[in-house]
Structure formats: structure tokens, C-alpha cells
Design an enzyme around this catalytic site. Sequence first.
Site, PDB file in Angstrom:
ATOM      1  N   ARG A  16       0.841  -1.209   0.000  1.00 16.02           N
ATOM      2  CA  ARG A  16       0.000   0.000   0.000  1.00 16.02           C
ATOM      3  C   ARG A  16       0.875   1.258   0.000  1.00 16.02           C
ATOM      4  O   ARG A  16       0.484   2.300  -0.524  1.00 16.02           O
ATOM      5  CB  ARG A  16      -0.960  -0.003   1.204  1.00 16.02           C
ATOM      6  CG  ARG A  16      -1.772   1.274   1.351  1.00 16.02           C
ATOM      7  CD  ARG A  16      -3.053   1.095   2.160  1.00 16.02           C
ATOM      8  NE  ARG A  16      -2.829   0.483   3.445  1.00 16.02           N
ATOM      9  CZ  ARG A  16      -2.440   1.136   4.554  1.00 16.02           C
ATOM     10  NH1 ARG A  16      -2.231   2.445   4.524  1.00 16.02           N
ATOM     11  NH2 ARG A  16      -2.262   0.499   5.683  1.00 16.02           N
ATOM     12  N   TYR A  37     -15.909  15.774 -15.828  1.00 14.37           N
ATOM     13  CA  TYR A  37     -16.506  14.442 -15.744  1.00 14.37           C
ATOM     14  C   TYR A  37     -17.579  14.427 -14.636  1.00 14.37           C
ATOM     15  O   TYR A  37     -17.362  14.976 -13.546  1.00 14.37           O
ATOM     16  CB  TYR A  37     -15.393  13.416 -15.474  1.00 14.37           C
ATOM     17  CG  TYR A  37     -15.899  12.080 -15.057  1.00 14.37           C
ATOM     18  CD1 TYR A  37     -16.706  11.320 -15.904  1.00 14.37           C
ATOM     19  CD2 TYR A  37     -15.580  11.556 -13.806  1.00 14.37           C
ATOM     20  CE1 TYR A  37     -17.196  10.086 -15.507  1.00 14.37           C
ATOM     21  CE2 TYR A  37     -16.058  10.317 -13.410  1.00 14.37           C
ATOM     22  CZ  TYR A  37     -16.869   9.592 -14.259  1.00 14.37           C
ATOM     23  OH  TYR A  37     -17.349   8.372 -13.869  1.00 14.37           O
ATOM     24  N   ASP A  57      -7.091  17.697 -15.219  1.00 12.61           N
ATOM     25  CA  ASP A  57      -7.423  16.318 -15.602  1.00 12.61           C
ATOM     26  C   ASP A  57      -7.061  16.172 -17.080  1.00 12.61           C
ATOM     27  O   ASP A  57      -7.690  16.775 -17.945  1.00 12.61           O
ATOM     28  CB  ASP A  57      -8.919  16.079 -15.353  1.00 12.61           C
ATOM     29  CG  ASP A  57      -9.323  14.628 -15.595  1.00 12.61           C
ATOM     30  OD1 ASP A  57      -8.665  13.963 -16.417  1.00 12.61           O
ATOM     31  OD2 ASP A  57     -10.310  14.173 -14.979  1.00 12.61           O
ATOM     32  N   LYS A  63      -8.585   4.797 -18.811  1.00 10.16           N
ATOM     33  CA  LYS A  63      -8.896   5.148 -20.200  1.00 10.16           C
ATOM     34  C   LYS A  63      -7.668   4.925 -21.088  1.00 10.16           C
ATOM     35  O   LYS A  63      -7.241   3.809 -21.235  1.00 10.16           O
ATOM     36  CB  LYS A  63      -9.407   6.602 -20.250  1.00 10.16           C
ATOM     37  CG  LYS A  63     -10.513   6.915 -19.217  1.00 10.16           C
ATOM     38  CD  LYS A  63     -11.734   6.106 -19.483  1.00 10.16           C
ATOM     39  CE  LYS A  63     -12.942   6.465 -18.636  1.00 10.16           C
ATOM     40  NZ  LYS A  63     -12.789   6.469 -17.194  1.00 10.16           N
TER      41      LYS A  63
END
Length: 400
Positions: free
Chosen positions: A66, A119, A191, A216
Site C-alpha cells: 500500500r 466528468y 485532468d 482510459k
Amino acid sequence: MLSKGLRMKRKASADATRCVHSGEDRHGQAAPLTTPIAQTAVFVLPDVKALRRYAEGDRDFYLYSRYGNPTVAAAEEKIAALEGAEAAVATSSGMAAELVAALITCQAGDEIVSMLDIYGGTLKLFEQVLPRCGIKTRFIPYHDIGNAGRYFSRKTRMLFLETPTNPTVRCVDVAALAEVGRKHKACVVADNTFATPVLQKPLELGADIVIHSATKYLGGHSDLTAGVLAGSKQWMEAARQTMILTGGCLDPGCAYLLLRGLKTLHVRVERACRNAAQIAEALEAHAKVARVYYPGLESHEAHQLARRQMKDFGMMVSFDIRGGERAAERFIDRLQLWYLAASLGGVESTVSYPVLSSHIGLGAKRLRLLGVSPSTVRLSVGIEDGGDLIADLNQALARA
Ligand SMILES: Cc1ncc(COP(=O)(O)O)c(C=O)c1O
């Protein structure tokens, strides 16, 4: 501890080379050409001295996945190289990256200034989740972007940009807006999901942090969910600490798929841009099409800006079909090669219907501000043969 393996001997200076080689360690004596998956949650330390060094901040060691993992680190390094960033932090999704960006820039009582054209998930994060932490967002509609300065207050800590936007592929001037953000001492977050670092590098244009839905184009094969932030060492150190404590780390298996996808990013983008340009032109000439949204077309409102700010015009094309909702529905259902899918950015060409997916539930006024209607259809152009893709669009338009 994993030993550092053979590395690229010379720093890559071109994105096509960065895509293939940056970040990749050829570990160990057998030196595999590909970066292996370090499929482990935890790492063994050689001795207490090493543990002490880790505790004192020495990051030559891996401790717990992590916190950091060699496969994830290779993906981070490759993306940092492509974005021209000092460092990057991978996350479990694009949304996890957005949350981390908000939490490292703002505290309770602070404000975000954001474009309205972002978005839908990000919009909901800003409107529905962050207010619970005492963080408020002011949204700038596209038509008022020239007056961005008016939306700032003494409490503003972050300016959030997304360009090109979804689904009408609007573009905003990152350099000009970054200047406004800087003047108000806000961290400028961009973004870059739709453009990818191959077409646009927001950090070079003045942004402080770049984020992606790596689900994406960076992944590129619709087989993983991931996100990333990239920026200065200082911002990325804060991002890593917040990512670690909010738990949105990237799994090493997923990082391997991301690394594999990134190697072909440059060629995928080049091919899909070529297809998208041909498709946009074909649609613009079609009698059943009322309007095409593609920054490569001279008819697009941001054509000159996109020409300046981007290397090519991108892989997303949207259009308004004549005949409204019924025609849009018939068109989508008659497509044979284009899959109906809510995501984008894969090698396969896909179609989406924004009013029933990314923009569902938005009121008429907001849809009008965003330029989206029941006639709007969004295409994510893949890497198939451009002629085949146009032929399929034409047969579906003929029967819409
Ligand atoms: C521009 C943009 N940013 C962020 C996200 C969120 O990314 P993810 O789905 O990987 O969480 C998306 C998802 O569609 C997106 O299109």
C-alpha cells in the site's frame, strides 16, 4: 529489498521512447525484458538496520505494497517521465486520484474553483462528498471562462481544469487559467485524461498537478481501473501520504497491465487521432448530422487554441444527430462495429449516449450549459481501420 536492475542507460527525450522504456527496471541476474509483477502485500527486510533506515525516511526499501511496490513504481515513473513531472503517485481509480488531489490542497473551510464542464463523477465528488468535509466548490460555466478570476475568494485553494471536456470536446486555455490560479495562490490541477501526455502536457503549460483516469487511454485496453497524479516531489509526497492513509493504492497486477498498455500509448494515440479526424470530416459532411464536435475541425470553437495547446486533436468525436432522441437510439442500436459502452479510451471504438450515462440526472438548465442534448452521441475512436469505422457509422446513420 529488491535490487535495482539494469536501467535505460540514456534518458529518453521523445515520448515514443519514454512509453516503452521509462520506469522499467530489468531486475535480477536473469534480467527479464519486462518488469515482473511483484505480487506481494509485504516485503522482507534484511535486518533491523534496514528497518531503522526505512523508519528514518530512506525509501530505497519497499515495506508494504500500500505504501509502495516495484511494479507500481515502474508505472509511476513512466507516467512521470511522460508528463514531465518530478514524480507520480498511482491510485486505484481516477476518482481516487481526484479525492487525493482535493484532500492535499484543501481543508475544511477552503474552496475549490472548478470548470462546470468536467466528468460527472468529479462534479458529484465536488458537489456531494467534499461539502461533508467542509470544502465548497464554485463552478465556472464554459461561456464565462474568460471571467474565471471572479470565482476566486480568499478561501480558494484549488483550481480544477479538464480539457478537452466530455462529451463536447471543449478546450480551455491551460496556460491562461494557470496564470489566474497562480495569481490567487491556488494549486492548479488539470485532468489530462482525454488528451493524454502524448498530446498535451499541462505541467509545461503551468499546472501544478496533473491527474488521469488511467482506466482510459493510459491503460488503453478497457481491462483495468486505475488513476494517477503527477507533479513536483513536494506535491507527490503529500499525495502519497494521503493515498496511503485513505487506502486507494493500485494493485501490482493492475500496475503490470497499466505498464503494458503504456508501452503502446504513443502508437495507439497516433492511429486513433488519424481515425478520429477522418470520422469527424465524414460526419460533418453527412446530411443526418446537425453538428460535429471535434477540435480538429475548423468549425470547432476552440480549433485555434487546440492547435496551439495540443500536438493533435484527440480521439473523441461527438455529434448531434438530426431527429433527436429516437434517431440517436436507432443509430446506436444499428451500429455493428462500435460497441455501446459507458467508458472510453480503449483500442476498440465505442459509442456512448451521454444523457443516459455520463450526464444522467442533470437538469435541463445544466445540460444546456454543457451543450448536451438527447441528440448528442459520443464516439471514442479506437485503432481499427478508419474506413471500416466510417462504413459502419454510415450504414447506421442511413437507418437511424
Ligand atoms: C475525464 C475523467 N476523469 C476522471 C474519471 C474517473 O476515473 P475512474 O473511472 O478511473 O475512476 C473519468 C471516468 O470516466 C473521466 O472520464
